[in-house]
Design an enzyme around this catalytic site. Structure first.
Site, PDB file in Angstrom:
ATOM      1  N   GLY A   1       0.823  -1.188   0.000  1.00 30.99           N
ATOM      2  CA  GLY A   1       0.000   0.000   0.000  1.00 30.99           C
ATOM      3  C   GLY A   1       0.864   1.247   0.000  1.00 30.99           C
ATOM      4  CB  CYS A   2       0.170   4.664  -1.209  1.00 29.64           C
ATOM      5  SG  CYS A   2      -1.511   4.855  -0.580  1.00 29.64           S
ATOM      6  CE1 TYR A   3      -1.689   8.264   3.633  1.00 29.29           C
ATOM      7  CE2 TYR A   3      -3.457   6.701   3.268  1.00 29.29           C
ATOM      8  CZ  TYR A   3      -3.015   7.995   3.335  1.00 29.29           C
ATOM      9  OH  TYR A   3      -3.891   9.027   3.115  1.00 29.29           O
TER      10      TYR A   3
ATOM     11  CB  SER B   1       5.304   6.808   2.832  1.00 33.67           C
ATOM     12  OG  SER B   1       4.257   6.836   3.777  1.00 33.67           O
TER      13      SER B   1
END
Lengths: 346, 346, 346, 346
Positions: C147-149, C152
């Site tokens: 996932g994107c979160y 990061s």
């Protein structure tokens, strides 16, 4: 206190009306309606209203009897029945939709695909561009509040048309609108990632505001006017900037100062129109959340063309604010009652 | 009518003050000053004010004698002399800058690099977070209007600190501000192409609002509080959203509803604070151009951590609006006079 | 040439994949699918692709036989059947959705409400955070693209967790995402006038990326980690900025330079992670349209807290770019093939 | 490998050039210069370039000897001396500024206030609108890269002018540009809070691109053309949308399909121009970060007026991308080498 009802209170124009009327010293909102949010409290739909108004959305039938004035902010085709009921009950009706704007039924049929249901109502109705039709508005009880684009373009052109300074075949209006103009209804075109940081033209030469603009310009010119009108979707919330081009008639050797003075004279009793000095041009931020229309003018002596730039807030002067201005006129209040907002340019 | 003067009227906070005060029913602006635009009419600097106020920028000396209250919206280090002169002349002084916010001179020295010039003035001064210091403000004539970040964070934490519900070592405030927070002065960081469509943290653990926030939180907690504070530059004009994290003390087995009720009780006489129901969270748009502070609360039972989200408009409740609220308190007016704006969420 | 198919090509992550793969020197796109636009040419759906790729959307069945690798960019719950079919046919499967990310079925059940259909597939699958699981990815044929979160946040914390420098109970991740993160599907929250010029937190302590983040952090720490994670919707198209807070363990008297060096060492063979020098902080624009993750670090000695800021492009490193990075690893290509884009910061 | 130097590498056009050339397979950047950041590494000035290029800014004298081609991205008035030195040394010179764009010195004098220093250089120079002057460009070593507005407007009008379909007195170009068009230099007009969420016209009928546009349109028409040109500042980073109005000559009863076919034919060997089908209109996002120019056409049969909408990325096709396209032509490379970027519409 004027008792006001708002039909279609949960659209963007409706909510702006609620916001303005709650703060209006001479008005009490006595009822609101919403198709999408029937039975819900409007402050749940618009949390910015939290603590400012707590009112459930009812039906038109429930509220009409309590009202001195009904505002309708609905898609076209839905206002005539409401207007009829208001007319029967002696309630002032101010329509923010398109149903009463066109005086010619054929135009309505051609551009909106519908017939008029109650022709006698249309005869009673008055187009509510306040700066142009002030006295007629005061005498009417069915008001067609102008469209946002027509407001910006008609106010921009009225003085030169009235004074027959320009070639009426040469008019081009290139308008840039914020995204609230397309309303609260979801669409791919108004989906944030699709319109952020990008600009496009849409409905070129085919936008429904064309006949409305031409109707008003023709009235001002005293002859049939046809224009080109190109709306653009601009990545901002509010505001319309119309850049209007027209040729000065060859036998009118006018100077810019003369034209600006003519505009000032034309609008001298209309404080919501601010005619800018030569060298200044409008920006939509300078009218944000206000009822002002700013107009700046450039004369290009190389091409003998006039470039008139007008700016309004599409939700305020282009919709809810002008509707309240119309209400003020109909009820004999000072025109700017409840509308004395200084634009928040930031 | 209260006669008001604004020193530094052409900065963003100054202009917002002008805008609010022109529309304030009990105030008359009698003078404004500007370093950058001395002698110019403010409506030339801010064309949105065109037709709403026509007033030239004078010097402080020219205006102080005419005023009942002076607002100063200046960079830090410039307010003490103005405050002294106001004090001598019996003029109420409301400082939107930082010079009177810190009660401990060492903090001022450490974070701002300057000494206090007139210590007795600092003793007379009152920190103007209206919801927390209302009675003291009413008795003071030198008011230190709070910073924008401190307003949002202190209002967000006051009820739990006052009620000793949280571990004071655990506080983290992650704040997101609009770009007007950096003022009208040009900088690469606020150049449109540099901040549009991007977000960044800045001055992490080193922003000058840290001592101010800790001072107020310590007062509320009754002991020394140290926090982490991270400001972020967000691509929007107005608004601060502070997301505040803190651990609930282990012996306090509280439920979310209890905490929300505690907040409602704490702020029950403060209509500008809107405590949201469980499940609702603030958005900066819902307080835009208003004096509201919206607070939403989440309790994460997995980590026993409280997440408090508070939203204000940095130029309004975070600067000019609260300054007017302070003025209302000092002059015995209802606290919300001239501040009853419904946020324009669009 | 690797023959690639994209299932769900007309969502935002799907289109980004198409864009990257068309320009990838070692890949040929041989088929695409779309539920919403079956039978249509993708360049009609995304006019930016006009002239770059002309390909009709087919069904999965039509394309799977032609492919060496299938990417799926679908809502959760739809990938397992596709993965099974790929597995049967010996086609590499890279899932941009959530179905294979969680190694514990209970977590999936709890946060997504679904059971696993094919447990043996889950055992074969590999979480595809390239910088952390590089060697395992090279050996797998079912890849769960992160996932994107989680990308990061995990990249931001990996070095300090691996080195046991921080109190694992103290982790708070405050993330800010652009609106493309919510996809192409229409919703009021992503309607332009609702999110322009405003910021909000959402799904506080309840976002589905929580278990995924905790799984990866726990693996790195070697013990169960629980965090607080707060996503925010930010008015920008692309980008995630995660501001991560954690307490340095009391017995670890580290200096900022040491920590930065530790990050550089940790990522020395990973050119897509750029560890910034002390004093520099990431901005989402600096990674826009690229596969980079920028990490900046601040040590607050007052509170002994570390503030780690990481930035990625949510559609690129947070979705399509990392998926291609995974493909490169699986097929034995240099990791950065087709991904050497310099961010366009403007 | 072509050895390239960039003079003025730290402006927005300069940085875009660096970005494109680093990724260009046939080019090696051997030197860059910057007035504002002499001696600094460009990746400090533009952190997006971090890890992609590490190169210090030198002086022109230091780099010219190493180069096969020099690009200059400078304010007007500074390029002639550089061009002279390149000419002496046999280095190809591509000027992104205005100094070589106007073939008539009087025009330059009138609109830019300067004389030509080296007239013989101007005779050698070639206006670099690639789609119109391809063969001439291939033979020249001093290239005047076109302005951003002229590129969008000239490409939009070339086919109808060349085919003498329109009344050349009727041309109006209403252009909307992103804020990067005003460069990296600070100004109040490009200060974020001043231009966010607002639109304005500027330099109406007085922008310096007027003579450049008229020069190219006149060449195409074979007679002197005068136009009205109105640039607008739009709240977005990149992109120019030009909405162009002109009257179809009365004796040319053309249909829209014919006109569109004429455009397709005109541009058939120019893949960077995408002529849209009837009913489709360009959006700036569809050309973002690419070398494309999208053109859409509407014929208003009511007014017999043609509305041509063209979109480019002002930094790419409107500056750095076209400069590289020119370099490719001069050095005999395929025109699209290093320029095959698919627009990132999100």
């Amino acid at each position: 206190m004027i008792k006001a009802g708002i039909v279609g209170a949960t659209g963007y124009a409706g909510e702006e009306l609620v916001r303005i009327l709650v703060m209006h010293s001479e008005v009490e909102i006595v009822g609101i309606t919403s198709n999408s949010f029937a039975g819900e409290d409007i402050s749940k739909v618009y949390p910015n209203l939290n603590g400012c108004i707590n009112m459930k959305c009812e039906s038109f039938e429930e509220i009409v009897g309590k009202c001195d004035v009904i505002f309708a902010a609905l898609p076209h085709g839905l206002s005539e029945d409401i207007a009829l009921e208001c007319d029967k009950k002696g309630v002032v009706f101010i329509d923010l939709g398109a149903d009463f704007r066109l005086t010619t039924e054929e135009d309505y049929k051609q551009w909106y695909g519908l017939d008029y249901k109650y022709k006698e109502l249309h005869e009673k109705s008055q187009y509510g561009l306040c700066e142009i039709h002030k006295e007629a508005i005061k005498k009417s009880k069915v008001i067609a509040n102008p469209g946002c684009y027509p407001t910006s373009i008609t106010l921009g052109l009225a003085p030169v048309l009235k004074n027959k300074l320009i070639d009426i075949k040469s008019i081009i209006a290139d308008s840039k609108s914020g995204v609230t103009g397309s309303g609260r209804g979801l669409s791919l075109g108004a989906h944030y990632p699709e319109c952020n940081d990008s600009i496009k033209a849409y409905k070129v030469a085919s936008h429904r505001h064309v006949p409305e603009i031409e109707q008003e310009l023709s009235n001002l010119a005293g002859e049939k006017v046809m224009i080109n009108f190109t709306p653009h979707l601009t990545p901002m919330n509010r505001g319309i900037l119309s850049t209007i081009y027209c040729n000065v008639l060859d036998d009118k050797a006018v100077k810019l100062e003369e034209i600006i003075n003519l505009y000032k004279e034309f609008y001298k009793n209309n404080k919501f129109v601010r005619v800018l000095e030569a060298g200044s041009l409008p920006e939509t931020k300078n009218v944000r959340c206000s009822n002002y229309c700013d107009i700046g003018i450039v004369l290009d002596e190389r091409t003998n063309r006039l470039i008139i730039v007008s700016a309004i807030d599409n939700l305020f002067k282009g919709a809810a604010g002008q509707a309240v201005q119309n209400m003020n006129l109909v009820f004999g209040l000072p025109e700017d009652t409840g509308l004395k907002y200084i634009p928040s340019s930031l």
